[in-house]
Scaffold this motif. Structure first.
Motif, PDB file in Angstrom:
ATOM      1  N   ALA A   1       0.973  -6.342  -6.520  1.00  0.00           N
ATOM      2  CA  ALA A   1       1.572  -5.976  -5.228  1.00  0.00           C
ATOM      3  C   ALA A   1       2.843  -5.157  -5.452  1.00  0.00           C
ATOM      4  CB  ALA A   1       1.883  -7.230  -4.416  1.00  0.00           C
ATOM      5  N   ALA A   2       3.638  -5.559  -6.427  1.00  0.00           N
ATOM      6  CA  ALA A   2       4.867  -4.810  -6.741  1.00  0.00           C
ATOM      7  C   ALA A   2       4.521  -3.417  -7.261  1.00  0.00           C
ATOM      8  CB  ALA A   2       5.706  -5.575  -7.768  1.00  0.00           C
ATOM      9  N   TYR A   3       3.499  -3.351  -8.094  1.00  0.00           N
ATOM     10  CA  TYR A   3       3.053  -2.049  -8.623  1.00  0.00           C
ATOM     11  C   TYR A   3       2.636  -1.116  -7.483  1.00  0.00           C
ATOM     12  CZ  TYR A   3       0.106   1.410 -10.944  1.00  0.00           C
ATOM     13  OH  TYR A   3      -0.447   2.590 -11.361  1.00  0.00           O
ATOM     14  N   ASN A   4       1.812  -1.639  -6.568  1.00  0.00           N
ATOM     15  CA  ASN A   4       1.324  -0.804  -5.458  1.00  0.00           C
ATOM     16  C   ASN A   4       2.473  -0.314  -4.574  1.00  0.00           C
ATOM     17  OD1 ASN A   4      -1.368  -0.927  -6.195  1.00  0.00           O
ATOM     18  ND2 ASN A   4      -1.753  -2.786  -5.006  1.00  0.00           N
ATOM     19  N   GLN A   5       3.495  -1.142  -4.427  1.00  0.00           N
ATOM     20  CA  GLN A   5       4.614  -0.764  -3.564  1.00  0.00           C
ATOM     21  C   GLN A   5       5.589   0.207  -4.234  1.00  0.00           C
ATOM     22  OE1 GLN A   5       5.168  -1.495  -0.367  1.00  0.00           O
ATOM     23  NE2 GLN A   5       7.109  -0.389  -0.324  1.00  0.00           N
ATOM     24  N   TRP A   6       5.935  -0.082  -5.499  1.00  0.00           N
ATOM     25  CA  TRP A   6       7.066   0.616  -6.119  1.00  0.00           C
ATOM     26  C   TRP A   6       6.687   1.704  -7.116  1.00  0.00           C
ATOM     27  CZ3 TRP A   6      11.189  -0.188  -3.380  1.00  0.00           C
ATOM     28  CH2 TRP A   6      11.309  -1.393  -2.688  1.00  0.00           C
TER      29      TRP A   6
END
Ligand code: GDP
Ligand code: FE
Ligand code: FE
Ligand code: FE
Length: 195
Positions: free
Chosen positions: A186-191
């Motif tokens: 989720a962090a990868y997809n966002q940032w």
């Protein structure tokens, strides 16, 4: 830093002593390094210095606790049972925050969220979350290929440092065929993903 004691019901010395007692010597040195770096990042990025200090000092407070203690805490605090499928790397943030609240009487949710999110990041991250996440990665005691690159990126932009760290950690885990925690994706997809 001069504590006005807004976030911990005691002096800075008392907090340092409590943290020192809770972790191994090497971990304590890492924690002091994270505080030093977090204060610099906070100053440049408009984050409250006292919150940054307290969050940094407690972020790994439970890192050296046993798996058994974490499993009991997941029950005690009625956290998601799915957490039982993971291990120390995820517990010391998410479950650690509850233990910190109980043992250190720190109740500020901004600080506790920064502890919860410090290992894998999250889709939504506050400025303090980013400061602790990045400081943990680039503090003076860290030594890995690319740490100097990460430090340089952090000097230019906190968001770019979050992106660099997230991509770097995921790449490292994938190269080692290790499990990816869904929150890390989720962090990868966002940032990291270009929008
Ligand atoms: P530390 O507590 O200061 O050592 O640092 P962190 O809390 O950031 O990370 C603890 C460990 O978790 C590191 O060894 C990371 O490589 C590892 N880690 C972070 N994200 C993941 C993940 O999604 N999956 C796995 N298996 N390990 C992860
Ligand atoms: Fe940690
Ligand atoms: Fe980290
Ligand atoms: Fe850490």
């Amino acid at each position: 830093i001069d504590y006005r004691q807004h976030y911990f019901p005691g002096s800075r010395q008392e907090l340092l002593q409590a943290v020192k007692k809770s972790v191994k010597a090497k971990r304590y040195q890492h924690i002091l390094g994270v505080e030093q770096t977090a204060l610099k990042l906070a100053a440049v990025n408009g984050v409250d210095l006292e919150q940054a200090s307290v969050a940094a000092l407690v972020h790994d407070y439970t890192k050296n606790r046993s798996d058994d203690e974490f499993k009991q805490a997941i029950k005690k605090y009625q956290l998601d049972d799915d957490l039982l499928n993971w291990s120390n790397f995820i517990w010391h943030g998410v479950v650690g925050a509850e233990i910190i609240k109980t043992e250190l009487k720190i109740t500020d949710q901004v600080i506790l969220n920064a502890v919860r999110r410090h290992t894998v990041g999250a889709k939504i991250m506050t400025p303090l979350d980013k400061v602790i996440y990045v400081a943990d990665f680039i503090e003076p005691g860290r030594d890995f290929p690319d740490v100097e690159v990460a430090r340089a990126v952090a000097k230019g932009s906190l968001d770019q440092a979050v992106a660099f760290e997230t991509k770097h950690t995921l790449t490292y885990l994938i190269n080692g065929s290790q499990t990816i925690y869904p929150g890390a994706m989720a962090a990868y997809n966002q940032w990291v993903v270009k929008k």
